[in-house]
Design an enzyme around this catalytic site. Structure first.
Site, PDB file in Angstrom:
ATOM      1  N   ASP A 110       0.812  -1.120  -0.088  1.00 20.84           N
ATOM      2  CA  ASP A 110       0.139   0.085  -0.051  1.00 20.84           C
ATOM      3  C   ASP A 110       0.787   1.335  -0.122  1.00 20.84           C
ATOM      4  O   ASP A 110       1.897   1.172   0.107  1.00 20.84           O
ATOM      5  CB  ASP A 110      -1.101   0.079   1.042  1.00 20.84           C
ATOM      6  CG  ASP A 110      -0.439  -0.163   2.491  1.00 20.84           C
ATOM      7  OD1 ASP A 110       0.881  -0.112   2.563  1.00 20.84           O
ATOM      8  OD2 ASP A 110      -0.948  -0.401   3.536  1.00 20.84           O
TER       9      ASP A 110
ATOM     10  N   ASN B 243      -7.824  -1.750  14.015  1.00 22.19           N
ATOM     11  CA  ASN B 243      -9.286  -2.027  13.690  1.00 22.19           C
ATOM     12  C   ASN B 243      -9.419  -3.136  12.811  1.00 22.19           C
ATOM     13  O   ASN B 243     -10.456  -3.465  12.296  1.00 22.19           O
ATOM     14  CB  ASN B 243      -9.877  -0.773  12.856  1.00 22.19           C
ATOM     15  CG  ASN B 243      -9.107  -0.457  11.650  1.00 22.19           C
ATOM     16  OD1 ASN B 243      -8.286  -1.130  11.282  1.00 22.19           O
ATOM     17  ND2 ASN B 243      -9.769   0.648  11.156  1.00 22.19           N
TER      18      ASN B 243
ATOM     19  N   HIS C  73      -7.705  -3.766  10.181  1.00 27.15           N
ATOM     20  CA  HIS C  73      -7.350  -3.579   8.619  1.00 27.15           C
ATOM     21  C   HIS C  73      -6.004  -4.466   8.240  1.00 27.15           C
ATOM     22  O   HIS C  73      -5.159  -4.633   9.037  1.00 27.15           O
ATOM     23  CB  HIS C  73      -7.285  -2.210   8.080  1.00 27.15           C
ATOM     24  CG  HIS C  73      -6.200  -1.459   8.589  1.00 27.15           C
ATOM     25  ND1 HIS C  73      -6.043  -0.036   8.972  1.00 27.15           N
ATOM     26  CD2 HIS C  73      -4.711  -1.853   8.627  1.00 27.15           C
ATOM     27  CE1 HIS C  73      -4.992   0.349   9.333  1.00 27.15           C
ATOM     28  NE2 HIS C  73      -3.982  -0.674   9.117  1.00 27.15           N
TER      29      HIS C  73
ATOM     30  N   GLU D 145      -9.877  -1.162   5.042  1.00 27.79           N
ATOM     31  CA  GLU D 145     -10.601  -1.078   6.276  1.00 27.79           C
ATOM     32  C   GLU D 145     -11.702  -1.671   6.473  1.00 27.79           C
ATOM     33  O   GLU D 145     -12.313  -2.377   5.563  1.00 27.79           O
ATOM     34  CB  GLU D 145     -10.882   0.465   6.367  1.00 27.79           C
ATOM     35  CG  GLU D 145      -9.727   1.491   6.292  1.00 27.79           C
ATOM     36  CD  GLU D 145      -8.898   1.885   7.603  1.00 27.79           C
ATOM     37  OE1 GLU D 145      -8.836   1.115   7.964  1.00 27.79           O
ATOM     38  OE2 GLU D 145      -8.370   2.902   7.562  1.00 27.79           O
TER      39      GLU D 145
HETATM   40  C1  GLP Z   1      -0.504   0.909   8.423  1.00 28.89           C
HETATM   41  C2  GLP Z   1      -0.269  -0.156   7.114  1.00 28.89           C
HETATM   42  C3  GLP Z   1      -0.603  -1.483   7.352  1.00 28.89           C
HETATM   43  C4  GLP Z   1      -0.019  -1.771   8.820  1.00 28.89           C
HETATM   44  C5  GLP Z   1      -0.501  -0.918   9.868  1.00 28.89           C
HETATM   45  C6  GLP Z   1      -0.133  -1.387  11.219  1.00 28.89           C
HETATM   46  O1  GLP Z   1      -1.810   1.194   8.651  1.00 28.89           O
HETATM   47  N1  GLP Z   1      -1.044   0.500   6.167  1.00 28.89           N
HETATM   48  O2  GLP Z   1      -0.196  -2.406   6.504  1.00 28.89           O
HETATM   49  O3  GLP Z   1      -0.193  -3.388   8.967  1.00 28.89           O
HETATM   50  O4  GLP Z   1      -0.090   0.152   9.664  1.00 28.89           O
HETATM   51  O5  GLP Z   1       1.227  -0.804  11.857  1.00 28.89           O
HETATM   52  P1  GLP Z   1       2.024  -0.877  12.917  1.00 28.89           P
HETATM   53  O6  GLP Z   1       2.939  -2.281  12.476  1.00 28.89           O
HETATM   54  O7  GLP Z   1       2.793   0.023  13.025  1.00 28.89           O
HETATM   55  O8  GLP Z   1       1.261  -1.162  13.982  1.00 28.89           O
END
Ligand code: GLP
Length: 245
Positions: free
Chosen positions: A67, A136, A138, A143
């Site tokens: 992403d 949440n 995702h 989402e």
């Molecule tokens: C972002 C990314 C996700 C990732 C999430 C969790 O939203 N788009 O791909 O899984 O963050 O991030 P973290 O590992 O910092 O908790």
């Protein structure tokens, strides 16, 4: 879906790194989907260490972004392609053009999403997709409410995602509201999936993903239907699981 519970964040990274290096040693031209977020950083550090010890080469791999924020320059430290380069690819022998990016600054973001999807299809999909999970539920930026048949597309970020990602920006107002993300169907096409989760703040989402119904409300729950998905969690992220695996 396999679930592996280990004690610490360090062990999550070690377990994941051993699976990635196993894949690359067995299949040196494997294509790998790269994720961002703090959870991935320990893995990228260990992969860099294994490379430096001469125990693995990434020279023939192809890499695909999961992403990307819309409107963030690739040179910005908040750009996801910048993160995977600076945390991982720049430190190993990955070929210069081996990273297939999502260009969040493209003039036509819908066309950019379709271009990426086509490149992924032409490459035959990924052998291993790395994932984290949002508080949440995702995955990528899919989402709650994201359709199971979604492909790479433009998405609007939920308020809790904006709040979670705000610490990386100078203020919450700076966090982009729109991103491009591989869709749930795109992710499910990966031949294997490795999702890592660490820390108590992920415990609820992890429990819903593993023990809950497969529901749009928890996009990660779709992984229950993927026979090659492995979830690696530390004990804090596993603390609300019905049965510790
Ligand atoms: C972002 C990314 C996700 C990732 C999430 C969790 O939203 N788009 O791909 O899984 O963050 O991030 P973290 O590992 O910092 O908790």
């Amino acid at each position: 879906m396999d679930v592996v519970v280990v004690e610490s964040a360090e062990e999550v990274a070690r377990e994941a790194a051993s699976r990635v290096t196993d894949l690359v040693r067995r299949h040196p031209t494997a294509s790998i989907g790269l994720a961002t977020g703090g959870t991935q950083l320990g893995l990228y550090r260990l992969l860099t260490d294994v490379y430096r010890r001469g125990q693995v080469s990434f020279a023939d791999n192809q890499f695909f972004m999961l992403d990307e924020y819309a409107g963030i320059l690739p040179t910005s430290t908040n750009s996801f392609q910048h993160v995977v380069r600076s945390e991982f690819l720049n430190h190993v022998d990955a070929a210069p053009r081996s990273l297939h990016v999502l260009d969040g600054t493209a003039h036509d973001l819908h066309a950019e999403a379709q271009r990426f999807e086509q490149i992924l299809r032409d490459a035959g999909g990924v052998d291993m997709q790395l994932l984290g999970i949002g508080t949440n539920g995702h995955v990528g930026f899919n989402e709650p409410g994201s359709p199971p048949n979604s492909r790479t597309r433009l998405v609007r970020l939920h308020d809790d995602t904006i709040a979670s990602n705000a610490p990386y920006f100078s203020s919450p107002a700076e966090v982009p509201r729109v991103a491009i993300s591989q869709g749930l169907e795109t992710i499910m096409k990966a031949r294997s999936i490795l999702l890592m989760a660490i820390g108590a703040r992920k415990a609820k989402a992890v429990a819903e993903m593993i023990d809950g119904e497969i529901t749009l409300e928890c996009p990660a729950s779709i992984l229950q239907g993927h026979s090659g998905a492995t979830v690696i969690v530390d004990s804090a992220a596993a603390s609300l699981l019905a049965s510790r695996v």
